[in-house]
Design an enzyme around this catalytic site. Sequence first.
Site: not given
Lengths: 429, 429
Positions: A103, A258, A179-180
């Site tokens: 992202t 996360k 970020t996943d």
Amino acid sequence: MSEYRGYEGNSLEFLKNNQVVVGDSVKILSDITYSGIIMPRYEHSDDKHIVLKLKSGYNVGLEIAKIKNIEKIQSSEKNVDEPEKISKIEGLPKVLLLSTGGTIASKVDYRTGAVTPVLTAEELNSSVPELSKIANIDAEVLLSEYSENIMPENWLEIAKKISSYSNSDYSGIIIAHGTDTMHYTSSFLSFALAGFPIPIVLVGSQRSSDRASSDAALNLIGAAKFITESKTKGVYIVMHNDENDNTVACHIGTRVRKNHTSKRGAFQTVGDVPAFVIAEDKIQKNISKEFYKTQEFQPKINLDTKIALVKYYPGYDPKLIENIIDGGYKGIIFEGTGLGHVGRVMYDSVKKANEKGILLGMTSQCIDGRVRMTVYESGRDLLNLGIIPLEDMLPEVALVKAMWAFGNTQNIEDVKEIMLDNIASEMSI
Amino acid sequence: MSEYRGYEGNSLEFLKNNQVVVGDSVKILSDITYSGIIMPRYEHSDDKHIVLKLKSGYNVGLEIAKIKNIEKIQSSEKNVDEPEKISKIEGLPKVLLLSTGGTIASKVDYRTGAVTPVLTAEELNSSVPELSKIANIDAEVLLSEYSENIMPENWLEIAKKISSYSNSDYSGIIIAHGTDTMHYTSSFLSFALAGFPIPIVLVGSQRSSDRASSDAALNLIGAAKFITESKTKGVYIVMHNDENDNTVACHIGTRVRKNHTSKRGAFQTVGDVPAFVIAEDKIQKNISKEFYKTQEFQPKINLDTKIALVKYYPGYDPKLIENIIDGGYKGIIFEGTGLGHVGRVMYDSVKKANEKGILLGMTSQCIDGRVRMTVYESGRDLLNLGIIPLEDMLPEVALVKAMWAFGNTQNIEDVKEIMLDNIASEMSI
């Protein structure tokens, strides 16, 4: 990709009649006047609205029945920004920015409606002008993938690239990353590049750079400040500390997870405060201990993906373990319950796996806390069946560590020793 | 079980010479005087110490070389307490206490060293005298299992037992349960017994009742107070709110998770505050909304365990999905990354599973937050492959719900509808 993606029936006809397509900048007169870009719609939307992306970054749905006028300002082909050139300031530290996608390196593609990783590292750099005052940043694109598509092969690629800069004059390396699975990648880099002479910082964003609420700029600035001011080594993840726009947390790359799907402060150091926090431009070290042991840098950039992560739950069918054994796996990391348990129903399969020489490690699906397998009968049974308790190592980290360990040796006894050797602060004491 | 379990070499000889065995109460003169019970040792202990359990509940290792005298106070056979009889007070509400085992119904078995589920429900009741002032409690033992050994069959057993009291004069039912899988059991009861006329409260403890730091009493008292004072229905988990001994949290049974391996405040309502908190004897409702929709009680005590919970990670081999398909599974609940993603590498297997009529549900391994699969390409791809986004349902809850749904209908379209019907507050809006 269709110029009218997602539009059907009345709304499709409306666009055609007015000779506008997805991606065009338009001015629309309805109850008030709206300026923005026509967005595509998703499957199964109604046919009574068109969607406009406003300058604020937010989308608004406008009922076509109420639209009095629509005027094209610029056609979709021209809605592409050129990156500005960045001037470098002599004397500033040098930082390398490698982009892998995600992202943070994305913007909404107005023709497809997808948030796609299309920003180059150079564009990323130029989109945050503050960066040029902190460091002279060289930018390079390594990959353009969202992190759910970053595979272990890519970890090797990233590690090799970083490793090639071990004798450079950079003060640190920033990896822009989705970020996943960022915490999986940071774990691998922590093990493969242990002792690397300069800090390695993974940075991402939860909202794309072209959204008003984007966290990309603050996180990037935080990463650059961390590199130039922290006086530390090791692998870190630098992201928003919470929903506020004034604090950035710097997490040890093997102790972070996360923990929220969408919040900007999604990343958390498990069971502790973040190692560093940057608040109002000041960096503060939170923990007095040294995070990374002093070790000579000797890259070990190898892995073996024949490791399975198995989350136990009531009703788990041990036949799935048999499949793993038959599949030629070399290790199983269990996400057990509580202090590190699985039901009795699993014992036969666990025994069989142990007899086959498969590494068996135990972590906890509680996420926080430490496995301790001597308290209850079931824990002791499992110890006797050959399962190794992996302290407070996070399940994801234990998985990556086992992949890495088997990449470097095929000797199971060596792997067992490596699993309990605290290489990159993956266990707290 | 050996009278000297775990003792070897010098320490074994020491016990034999002094004619004491594991389980004996002794007084030992060393640097100071210690009174306690000789504990067994674990495998691979050294042979220089013996371990004593002090009255405080804590264990201490004493070096045998420093022991000047050891005196037997009571032999191991007599170290068994008799439960006191509880007198009932007329006019108090009636509560049923069903015990299924777990640490709350456990004490250390001094002969084996294990913490084993040996307390009966009656003993549990009598061990917390304060209970008798809150309610007249009838106690019954249903099972004696730690919760890692509570299987879906046991959920059926527990639910049927509870269901048989749907027309009783009890104000509520307390289930003493191990903490490891308590949230899986509470989920099943929430679905199978939706609309049950009186509150059902699961309660456990992180430290066994005979330990000084045990949380058993506070949690049991909290459960009884919750039932008599909350004026609510539904299924709850009642446990310490934090490490303090003055606040108990009452969590909605489908929104709660064991988030720490050992802390007394291990259970947390995910993404929200607990529905009720009991602090200093006062109960407070935290959320204004109604948690459980008004529905007629119609027990649906069925399940089908052919559901797999699959946590995706980089390097996950889609062949494991093929094994699940070949194994005749009816549903797969994915614990995807971030907003609900799995890598492209999974698409073919996902497609195949969908074509075979297997239910495919998406949750997130972030635990907190909501899946949203329309933001990124990969999410939309997965929607097109037939995966259903399960909002903010916890992965464990989605698994149990799918088991329950398939127990009640074999029609996949009905199951899909059930999965998205908010039956027991499993999704927040």
